[in-house]
Write an enzyme that holds these catalytic residues in place. Structure first.
Site, short mmCIF file in Angstrom:
data_model
loop_
_atom_site.label_atom_id
_atom_site.label_comp_id
_atom_site.label_asym_id
_atom_site.label_seq_id
_atom_site.Cartn_x
_atom_site.Cartn_y
_atom_site.Cartn_z
N ILE A 203 -8.12 -17.34 -1.10
CA ILE A 203 -7.85 -17.20 0.33
C ILE A 203 -8.46 -15.91 0.89
O ILE A 203 -9.06 -15.90 1.96
CB ILE A 203 -6.33 -17.26 0.61
CG1 ILE A 203 -5.78 -18.62 0.17
CG2 ILE A 203 -6.04 -17.01 2.09
CD1 ILE A 203 -4.27 -18.76 0.28
N GLY A 204 -8.36 -14.81 0.11
CA GLY A 204 -8.94 -13.53 0.57
C GLY A 204 -10.45 -13.66 0.76
O GLY A 204 -11.01 -13.19 1.74
N SER A 205 -11.06 -14.33 -0.19
CA SER A 205 -12.51 -14.52 -0.13
C SER A 205 -12.90 -15.35 1.09
O SER A 205 -13.88 -15.04 1.79
CB SER A 205 -12.94 -15.20 -1.43
OG SER A 205 -14.25 -15.66 -1.33
N GLU B 11 0.82 -1.22 0.00
CA GLU B 11 0.00 0.00 0.00
C GLU B 11 0.85 1.27 0.00
O GLU B 11 0.32 2.37 0.05
CB GLU B 11 -0.96 -0.02 1.21
CG GLU B 11 -2.06 -1.07 1.07
CD GLU B 11 -3.10 -1.02 2.18
OE1 GLU B 11 -2.79 -0.53 3.28
OE2 GLU B 11 -4.23 -1.49 1.93
N TYR C 222 -14.64 -6.84 -4.45
CA TYR C 222 -15.71 -6.33 -3.59
C TYR C 222 -17.00 -6.13 -4.39
O TYR C 222 -18.10 -6.32 -3.88
CB TYR C 222 -15.29 -5.04 -2.89
CG TYR C 222 -14.04 -5.22 -2.04
CD1 TYR C 222 -13.76 -6.43 -1.41
CD2 TYR C 222 -13.12 -4.17 -1.88
CE1 TYR C 222 -12.61 -6.61 -0.65
CE2 TYR C 222 -11.97 -4.35 -1.12
CZ TYR C 222 -11.72 -5.57 -0.50
OH TYR C 222 -10.59 -5.73 0.25
N GLU D 139 -10.35 -3.90 9.13
CA GLU D 139 -9.27 -2.93 8.94
C GLU D 139 -8.28 -3.41 7.87
O GLU D 139 -7.87 -2.63 7.02
CB GLU D 139 -8.56 -2.71 10.28
CG GLU D 139 -7.34 -1.80 10.25
CD GLU D 139 -7.65 -0.32 10.05
OE1 GLU D 139 -8.84 0.06 10.06
OE2 GLU D 139 -6.70 0.46 9.86
N VAL E 125 -3.49 -11.06 1.54
CA VAL E 125 -2.96 -12.37 1.15
C VAL E 125 -1.59 -12.13 0.51
O VAL E 125 -1.45 -11.27 -0.37
CB VAL E 125 -3.91 -13.08 0.16
CG1 VAL E 125 -3.31 -14.40 -0.31
CG2 VAL E 125 -5.26 -13.33 0.82
N GLY F 84 -4.75 -16.06 -5.87
CA GLY F 84 -5.38 -16.93 -6.86
C GLY F 84 -5.88 -18.25 -6.29
O GLY F 84 -6.25 -19.16 -7.02
N ASN G 69 -6.42 0.22 -6.20
CA ASN G 69 -6.31 -1.24 -6.02
C ASN G 69 -7.46 -1.96 -6.74
O ASN G 69 -8.39 -2.48 -6.12
CB ASN G 69 -6.29 -1.58 -4.52
CG ASN G 69 -5.92 -3.04 -4.26
OD1 ASN G 69 -5.80 -3.83 -5.21
ND2 ASN G 69 -5.77 -3.39 -3.00
#
Lengths: 157, 157
Positions: free
Chosen positions: B93-95, B26, B128, B80, B84, B90, B121
């Site tokens: 994992i984020g989901s 970031e 999202y 917050e 990943v 891919g 991003n």
């Protein structure tokens, strides 16, 4: 003459009235109730705190806040609402409410305060600029509720 | 093979490592320390919770969250950080991390989740949107810290 004090459980009806006045100003809808605010703010572990401003004994405004946490910087205080009723504006009440929340935040070891402002609320934006606040305009706020929230929850491991 | 579990105090060094990887992505700076994260997350009343994702036993990512409160709608959960590591992307994992936080939020009676995303991003924004999340683009985020915060606190009644 201004006085600022923490809201008590028996102020909740007045607080909800102020929340509704703010929502009208912001053109948003209030779905919350006295019952839920009482449960969440005045039980064993309150989820928020409220300061009430009175001018000559009359309800003039409120600040509604709770902790947040920056992984990069540490503990902070989030100011969810800061509102002064229209007939009490121009008396520095918003500034004094914000200062009282800032004093609580600093006293509790917070490294920052954070809040949000509608992009068309220029008087508020000007006020925050006078405080030398930073506008984090690279960040978009995302919200998930209702059916999409339940659907996301359904994908849990 | 993915597993997701709550972080414990002895994960804090690994969590801070992930926070630093996210900050690098970031282009932001980490001022927080293991000491402060331990104090704030693993004491008597934790200010946040962390889920850790492991892929075949290797540290793959994390979600960092805590409650917020909408005066208009009721209790919510603020996400917050959701991160990943690049070598584990891919794999959904984020989901799965987000779904686990959503399941905790719904289980605890939250009416919404909220988080923020950097406006450049695009992969995150696309993700999202697939969730049918709302983008609250009328809202600007304001932050007060350092000397301006102390100055504001000095004006308290």
């Amino acid at each position: 003459m201004l006085s600022i004090r923490p809201a008590q459980a028996d102020d909740i009806s007045a607080v909800l009235g102020l929340i509704r006045e703010l929502a009208e100003f912001e053109k948003l809808e209030v779905k919350n109730s006295e019952e839920v605010l009482l449960r969440d703010g005045f039980g064993a572990s309150p989820k928020f705190r409220v300061l009430i401003a009175e001018w000559d004994g009359q309800l003039a405004g409120y600040a509604f806040f709770f902790p947040f946490y920056s992984t990069f910087a540490g503990p902070g205080m989030f100011l969810e609402d800061l509102f002064v009723r229209s007939q009490f504006r121009g008396k520095n009440i918003g500034s004094r409410l914000l200062s009282n929340v800032a004093a609580i935040a600093v006293g509790e070891g917070c490294v920052a305060m954070r809040w949000q402002v509608l992009d068309w609320n220029q008087p508020a934006i000007d006020f925050y600029k006078e405080l030398d606040a930073d506008f984090l305009d690279e960040w978009r706020t995302v919200s998930l509720s209702g059916e999409p929230l339940r659907r996301a929850a359904g994908g849990a491991a």
